[in-house]
Design an enzyme around this catalytic site. Structure first.
Site, short mmCIF file in Angstrom:
data_model
loop_
_atom_site.label_atom_id
_atom_site.label_comp_id
_atom_site.label_asym_id
_atom_site.label_seq_id
_atom_site.Cartn_x
_atom_site.Cartn_y
_atom_site.Cartn_z
N CYS A 2 44.99 29.44 41.57
CA CYS A 2 45.37 27.90 41.82
C CYS A 2 46.73 27.52 41.48
O CYS A 2 47.21 27.83 40.40
CB CYS A 2 44.38 27.18 41.16
N ARG A 27 49.69 31.55 44.74
CA ARG A 27 48.62 31.59 43.56
C ARG A 27 47.01 31.32 44.02
O ARG A 27 46.07 31.39 43.41
CB ARG A 27 48.94 30.43 42.64
N TRP A 73 42.34 28.74 44.84
CA TRP A 73 41.68 29.85 44.72
C TRP A 73 40.21 29.55 44.46
O TRP A 73 40.02 29.55 43.29
CB TRP A 73 42.32 31.11 44.01
N ASN A 99 43.35 23.81 37.53
CA ASN A 99 43.29 25.22 37.60
C ASN A 99 42.84 25.77 36.39
O ASN A 99 43.11 25.57 35.17
CB ASN A 99 44.88 25.65 37.66
N GLY A 100 41.76 26.62 36.68
CA GLY A 100 40.94 27.16 35.42
C GLY A 100 39.51 27.01 35.76
O GLY A 100 39.10 26.95 37.13
N GLU A 485 47.74 53.94 42.32
CA GLU A 485 48.48 52.75 42.62
C GLU A 485 48.68 52.76 44.35
O GLU A 485 48.62 51.69 45.06
CB GLU A 485 49.86 52.58 42.15
N LYS A 489 47.40 49.75 46.58
CA LYS A 489 48.17 49.02 47.58
C LYS A 489 47.64 48.96 48.91
O LYS A 489 47.47 48.21 49.66
CB LYS A 489 49.61 49.84 47.63
N GLU A 492 44.42 46.81 49.04
CA GLU A 492 44.35 45.38 48.94
C GLU A 492 45.37 44.66 50.15
O GLU A 492 44.96 43.53 50.23
CB GLU A 492 45.12 44.93 47.74
N HIS A 508 35.35 68.26 42.24
CA HIS A 508 34.02 67.88 41.69
C HIS A 508 33.17 66.67 42.26
O HIS A 508 32.44 65.99 41.52
CB HIS A 508 34.40 67.51 40.05
N LYS A 607 48.01 36.06 43.32
CA LYS A 607 48.92 36.40 42.62
C LYS A 607 48.77 36.59 41.23
O LYS A 607 48.69 37.68 40.45
CB LYS A 607 50.29 36.20 42.84
O1 M6R Z 1 50.29 39.52 36.67
P1 M6R Z 1 49.79 40.86 36.15
O2 M6R Z 1 50.75 42.09 36.12
O3 M6R Z 1 48.90 40.61 34.80
O4 M6R Z 1 48.68 41.15 37.30
C1 M6R Z 1 47.64 42.22 37.11
C2 M6R Z 1 47.04 42.35 38.46
O5 M6R Z 1 46.46 40.98 38.74
C3 M6R Z 1 48.16 42.67 39.69
O6 M6R Z 1 48.91 43.85 39.31
C4 M6R Z 1 47.37 43.12 40.74
O7 M6R Z 1 46.66 44.25 40.50
C5 M6R Z 1 48.27 42.95 42.25
N1 M6R Z 1 47.70 42.45 43.15
C6 M6R Z 1 48.22 44.64 42.41
O8 M6R Z 1 49.28 44.94 43.70
#
Ligand code: M6R
Length: 612
Positions: A2, A27, A73, A99-100, A485, A489, A492, A508, A607
């Site tokens: 948010c 956000r 959000w 926000n929260g 990673e 990527k 997501e 395994h 984000k």
């Molecule tokens: O702001 P942060 O680095 O603490 O965020 C952590 C994760 O939310 C962030 O890395 C998330 O997994 C990304 N969307 C990955 O691309």
């Protein structure tokens, strides 16, 4: 999660609020809304992106020199117009953005219902504004006092801004656990979840602290009080941001721009911290704590998502170069275990936003147990940066694409510098190897540029595999976290199911998934484990899997057996993640674009994850 923006002053608020919401859209983008004070209070809110709100507001009265805005959000209640913020008190006098999460909203709601309150939305936020209304009415309190008293009854996290229609020359804001920045202009104030919507108007800011309540008056005066009603003298900070870095700069998506910024951002993360010619590495953030850090009995690294993957690479780096035992933990699990932490541990938190709720809470727990907290953070002045005892900013500039790219490589660069410095001070690496590594690290930005030159080939491969419903990523050693990673990527932003595995673990279980429809992306750039990786690729090929291998330039053996290969320049093994991740970022990007996905704003994500 948010985004909040607010303005009070002598300008028209609408353009400031809309531009601010567009900057904060990363956000959350389930809905957007604004409230404008202009004698009366006009509230407009729409499900979906900020653009939906803009299209709607074209036909409305948008005048007013104060107002609040929100991009959501969704947590409590589905994304729709009714659950969109701002929310109002029953009599329409108070309007609030939040926000929260208000954790005890349910008992408060029941108590308010007994007093005759009815609710239109399913949100915890509407409960909060009704609570403030109830408190205000009971004792006929000014709005800032009603907010303070009401918040003392609330459990959870909040950043809020409230307008009282009967007191129109004021905005009241408060925070606990969710960020809020106050921008101080000439007889005007801006409030936002981060500095990005404020920086073009003023650089003077106050980062509101937990359980602090700020009252901004149209005449340019402001006051901050604690929830216990003590006056607090704020520290006025300077925002250090460049507006160009918040624009797409000709790229279709922020993510692509951020991928291409990496030669520069890796350089920026190293700037002033390394000199290969003179043979030194020095992180200023460690200066006052270097003995504690280098004599730590253990490093505990905390993070979430991509930042956790950077932590996994750091485990290899610290153990390899500095011979310090390391545990890498998901912050969300760590905080709810009963972990053994002592004052001989150093806890390293990795976070791009510096606001991730789980990482923050895990750090609080570590602090209570006496560990030194070290932050590896991007956003200057963020909550985690302020909670930690020491730290180093990664300086990669605003990362706006939800998928983290340049922050990841900057985090890994920073952790590499830290491992080199500690290893050198502890004498766990020879002077000769140390120098060799420094020279090579300074070459990495140029080598990243070379990897980016494979763009067309990667695009071609993306077209070949874009329709697969699944993908598997395999790596060993330093490249195992890169497999994780790469898979994150892809899933997501393209919504393809992807898994990352240590290559040797495949046999395994996951090997059962392999057939001619399964693309297997193998990160095969480790010299030390090359033979083993070749065997893993053979095992995949024997089951008709389609192999895309990321290999070191000139590795003809793997090129002969893989279906597709992408070459990266040769480098020292600890630095391979900085190169091998780049093609995987581009691959995910192109697959997502080809599948028609909104790369910068993938569904259900935000984000900055400021809720649990
Ligand atoms: O702001 P942060 O680095 O603490 O965020 C952590 C994760 O939310 C962030 O890395 C998330 O997994 C990304 N969307 C990955 O691309």
């Amino acid at each position: 999660m948010c985004g909040i923006i607010a303005y009070i002053g002598n300008k028209e608020a609408y353009p400031i609020l809309i531009k601010g919401l567009q900057r904060l859209e990363y956000r959350g983008y389930d809905s957007a809304g604004i409230a404008l004070m202009n004698g009366s209070l006009n509230i407009y809110k729409k499900r979906g992106k900020v653009q939906e709100l803009v299209d709607f507001a074209k036909h409305q009265n948008i005048s007013g020199s104060s107002g609040i805005g929100h991009t959501r959000w969704a947590t409590h209640g589905k994304p729709d117009d009714i659950n969109a913020h701002p929310h109002c008190s029953s009599d329409g006098r108070l309007t609030l953005v939040h926000n929260g999460i208000i954790e005890n909203y349910s008992p408060i709601k029941h108590a308010l219902e007994k007093k005759g309150h009815t609710f239109k939305s399913q949100t915890d936020t509407e409960v909060l504004v009704h609570l403030i209304e109830e408190v205000q009415k009971q004792d006929n309190l000014p709005i800032e006092e009603a907010v303070r008293v009401a918040l003392s009854k609330v459990v959870g996290a909040y950043a809020i801004v409230v307008i009282d229609k009967n007191d129109p020359d004021k905005l009241v804001a408060a925070r606990k656990g969710s960020p809020l920045v106050v921008g101080i202009g000439d007889d005007e104030f801006f409030l936002a979840s981060d500095g990005t919507p404020i920086v073009e108007y003023t650089k003077k800011v106050v980062y509101l602290e937990d359980e602090h309540i700020a009252t901004m008056h149209r005449n340019g005066k402001y006051e901050i009080r604690t929830i216990d009603n003590e006056v607090h003298t704020p520290f006025v900070d300077e925002l250090n941001m460049e507006i160009e870095r918040m624009e797409k700069g000709g790229y279709d998506y922020f993510m692509l721009k951020e991928i291409y910024e990496q030669p520069t951002t890796i350089q920026d993360a190293m700037r002033g911290r390394i000199n290969a010619e003179e043979g030194w590495v020095r992180l200023g953030g460690m200066d006052d704590h270097v003995d504690i850090v280098k004599d730590a009995q253990r490093f505990i690294i905390l993070g979430c998502g991509t930042s956790w993957h950077a932590g996994l690479i750091a485990e290899y780096l610290f153990e390899d170069l500095a011979r310090i035992p390391v545990e890498v933990e998901y912050a969300s699990e760590f905080r709810y275990r009963n972990p053994v932490i002592t004052d001989k541990d150093v806890v390293i938190a990795i976070s791009q936003s510096g606001e991730t709720a789980d990482t923050y809470a895990a750090l609080e727990l570590a602090k209570k147990n006496g560990a030194l907290l070290y932050g590896i953070v991007n956003v200057v002045g963020s909550s985690i940066a302020r909670l930690t005892d020491a730290g180093s900013y990664i300086h990669c500039g605003p990362e706006i694409g939800v998928a983290s790219t340049k922050a990841f490589t900057a985090q890994v660069t920073l952790l590499t510098l830290m491992a080199l410095q500690i290893g050198h001070e502890r004498g766990t690496i020879s002077d000769e190897y140390f120098k060799k590594l420094l020279i090579e690290l300074e070459n990495i930005p140029e080598k990243v540029k070379k990897v980016l030159d494979s763009n067309d080939k990667i695009k071609y491969i993306a077209a070949e595999i874009k329709d697969s419903p699944n993908a598997m990523y395999l790596g060993r050693g330093y490249n195992f976290p890169i497999a994780l990673e790469g898979a994150l990527k892809l899933k997501e932003i393209s919504y393809i199911h992807a898994e990352g595995y240590p290559a040797a673990e495949m046999k395994h279980g996951p090997i059962a998934l392999i057939d001619e429809n399964m693309p297997v992306i193998v990160i095969a750039t480790n010299k030390s484990l090359n033979d083993k990786i070749v065997s893993n690729i053979q095992e995949v090929k024997a089951r008709k899997g389609v192999v895309l291998a990321i290999v070191t330039e000139g590795d003809n053996e793997i090129s002969r057996i893989a279906d597709y290969t992408i070459e990266i320049p040769d480098t020292e093994e600890p630095f391979t993640p900085l190169l091998s991740v780049i093609p995987l970022q581009l691959l995910s990007y192109y697959i997502a674009v080809m599948r028609g996905c909104n790369v910068d704003q993938p569904r259900n994500l935000a984000k900055s994850v400021t809720v649990e």
